[in-house]
Design a protein around this motif. Structure first.
Motif, PDB file in Angstrom:
ATOM      1  N   GLU A 168     -13.791 -24.272  31.855  1.00 25.92           N
ATOM      2  CA  GLU A 168     -13.929 -23.485  30.632  1.00 25.92           C
ATOM      3  C   GLU A 168     -13.496 -22.040  30.855  1.00 25.92           C
ATOM      4  OE1 GLU A 168     -17.231 -24.872  31.984  1.00 25.92           O
ATOM      5  OE2 GLU A 168     -16.022 -26.630  31.482  1.00 25.92           O
ATOM      6  N   ALA A 169     -13.812 -21.500  32.026  1.00 29.89           N
ATOM      7  CA  ALA A 169     -13.410 -20.132  32.352  1.00 29.89           C
ATOM      8  C   ALA A 169     -11.896 -20.040  32.493  1.00 29.89           C
ATOM      9  CB  ALA A 169     -14.100 -19.657  33.629  1.00 29.89           C
ATOM     10  N   LYS A 170     -11.282 -21.026  33.135  1.00 21.17           N
ATOM     11  CA  LYS A 170      -9.819 -21.043  33.268  1.00 21.17           C
ATOM     12  C   LYS A 170      -9.166 -21.055  31.889  1.00 21.17           C
ATOM     13  CE  LYS A 170      -9.937 -23.886  37.480  1.00 21.17           C
ATOM     14  NZ  LYS A 170      -9.535 -25.188  38.048  1.00 21.17           N
ATOM     15  N   ASP A 171      -9.671 -21.880  30.999  1.00 23.37           N
ATOM     16  CA  ASP A 171      -9.084 -21.994  29.669  1.00 23.37           C
ATOM     17  C   ASP A 171      -9.218 -20.687  28.896  1.00 23.37           C
ATOM     18  OD1 ASP A 171      -8.463 -24.621  30.231  1.00 23.37           O
ATOM     19  OD2 ASP A 171     -10.197 -25.449  29.167  1.00 23.37           O
ATOM     20  N   GLU A 172     -10.359 -20.027  29.029  1.00 26.77           N
ATOM     21  CA  GLU A 172     -10.566 -18.755  28.332  1.00 26.77           C
ATOM     22  C   GLU A 172      -9.597 -17.690  28.838  1.00 26.77           C
ATOM     23  OE1 GLU A 172     -13.986 -15.274  27.874  1.00 26.77           O
ATOM     24  OE2 GLU A 172     -14.516 -17.223  28.701  1.00 26.77           O
ATOM     25  N   ILE A 173      -9.451 -17.595  30.139  1.00 24.54           N
ATOM     26  CA  ILE A 173      -8.531 -16.611  30.713  1.00 24.54           C
ATOM     27  C   ILE A 173      -7.106 -16.883  30.240  1.00 24.54           C
ATOM     28  CG2 ILE A 173      -7.493 -15.801  32.877  1.00 24.54           C
ATOM     29  CD1 ILE A 173     -10.245 -16.380  34.202  1.00 24.54           C
ATOM     30  N   ARG A 174      -6.689 -18.130  30.292  1.00 25.23           N
ATOM     31  CA  ARG A 174      -5.321 -18.477  29.888  1.00 25.23           C
ATOM     32  C   ARG A 174      -5.079 -18.158  28.416  1.00 25.23           C
ATOM     33  NH1 ARG A 174      -5.844 -24.120  33.236  1.00 25.23           N
ATOM     34  NH2 ARG A 174      -5.190 -23.309  35.273  1.00 25.23           N
ATOM     35  N   ARG A 175      -6.068 -18.434  27.549  1.00 25.97           N
ATOM     36  CA  ARG A 175      -5.909 -18.136  26.125  1.00 25.97           C
ATOM     37  C   ARG A 175      -5.751 -16.641  25.903  1.00 25.97           C
ATOM     38  NH1 ARG A 175      -9.984 -22.068  25.346  1.00 25.97           N
ATOM     39  NH2 ARG A 175     -11.540 -20.397  25.248  1.00 25.97           N
ATOM     40  N   ASP A 176      -6.633 -15.847  26.511  1.00 25.50           N
ATOM     41  CA  ASP A 176      -6.597 -14.398  26.292  1.00 25.50           C
ATOM     42  C   ASP A 176      -5.334 -13.780  26.893  1.00 25.50           C
ATOM     43  OD1 ASP A 176      -8.947 -14.604  24.960  1.00 25.50           O
ATOM     44  OD2 ASP A 176     -10.183 -13.542  26.438  1.00 25.50           O
ATOM     45  N   THR A 252      -7.007  -6.782  29.110  1.00 22.11           N
ATOM     46  CA  THR A 252      -7.205  -8.197  29.444  1.00 22.11           C
ATOM     47  C   THR A 252      -7.297  -8.389  30.945  1.00 22.11           C
ATOM     48  OG1 THR A 252      -6.022  -8.872  27.446  1.00 22.11           O
ATOM     49  CG2 THR A 252      -6.256 -10.521  29.188  1.00 22.11           C
ATOM     50  N   TYR A 256     -10.856  -9.626  33.205  1.00 23.15           N
ATOM     51  CA  TYR A 256     -10.939 -10.778  34.104  1.00 23.15           C
ATOM     52  C   TYR A 256     -10.610 -10.418  35.551  1.00 23.15           C
ATOM     53  CZ  TYR A 256     -11.032 -13.327  29.702  1.00 23.15           C
ATOM     54  OH  TYR A 256     -11.378 -13.782  28.448  1.00 23.15           O
TER      55      TYR A 256
END
Length: 272
Positions: A168-176, A252, A256
């Protein structure tokens, strides 16, 4: 393939796109930033040393505007070939490498058209990060095909840490990050980067890291020098849309910062 009838900003050539719409790495290049690597010049220098370029036949995938190409040719390889799918970029690289007999071809990194077993070293910096999983594996497989037994594949990419970072953290970072830099960047953990190379048949011989500080003032000064840093600041002052984009990207990266790193990996084709 993009629809040739498209009329939005993404259909325009890079040189014609506005500062608000340009992919982040090309925006930074437009502002005068020459070192566009997550680990900066220092990690690139260590990566090239680990790849042992002197007297080698070298292929660089995605050389961009030629900053790393100039470092490669300074290490006296036997030959240099750059492969880039952007014609405007290849002209910049050709100006760097042609005086020493280097060449550049316009081709996809996953289908270079180069002969199998024709290179001792393949270098790729900050380009696999910008690819989806399937494209990453296709490019790595192409590097393996082009290399001779004993050949080295050297990559410098954006990484995530720790290796146990939740999905979930990977997905959030990639989206932002995708929103900020306007490229669908997909960084991996160090374990995932090495696995991509291992799955293609490479033996991992070197793994190195550096802080991901691409837009930190101290890193910009170290990478670009005082005059280069002043040129970038001057362009930011004169270009408000670019300034807003760069501030957004830096926010951003800062948000992160504990999960971002720069990773350099060298894999070797078995045999010699």
């Amino acid at each position: 393939m993009a629809d040739s009838r498209a009329t939005g900003p993404q259909s325009l050539p890079l040189a014609e796109r506005s500062d608000a719409d340009l992919p982040g790495h090309w925006l930074l290049a437009r502002l005068g930033k020459r070192v566009l690597r997550p680990g900066g010049l220092a990690l690139t220098t260590r990566l090239l040393a680990a790849a042992r370029l002197e007297g080698a036949d070298v292929v660089e995938l995605g050389p961009g505007l030629g900053r790393t190409a100039s470092d490669i040719v300074a290490l006296h390889p036997r030959s240099y070939v750059g492969v880039d799918d952007t014609a405007a970029a290849t002209e910049s690289v050709r100006a760097v490498v042609s005086p020493v007999g280097g060449s550049v071809v316009v081709a996809d990194a996953a289908e270079t058209g180069l002969p199998s077993g024709s290179a001792d070293v393949v270098v790729g910096e900050a380009m696999l990060t910008m690819q989806g999983d399937k494209a990453k594996r296709a490019i790595v497989a192409e590097a393996f095909r082009v290399l001779r037994p004993g050949g080295r594949y050297a990559i410098h990419e954006l990484g995530l840490e720790p290796d146990t970072l939740p999905q979930e953290a990977k997905d959030e970072i990639r989206r932002d990050m995708a929103r900020a830099i306007k490229v669908n960047a997909r960084p991996l953990t160090t374990a995932e980067w090495t696995q991509v190379l291992s799955d293609a048949g490479f033996e991992i011989v070197s793994v190195d890291h550096a802080p991901m500080a691409l837009l930190n003032p101290a890193r910009v000064l170290a990478d670009e020098g005082p005059l280069g840093a002043l040129r970038i600041v001057g362009n930011l002052i004169r270009r408000p849309a670019a300034r807003r984009r760069v501030i957004g990207m830096r926010r951003t990266f800062q948000r992160y910062r504990r999960s971002l790193t720069a990773v350099a990996v060298v894999g070797v084709v078995p045999g010699s």
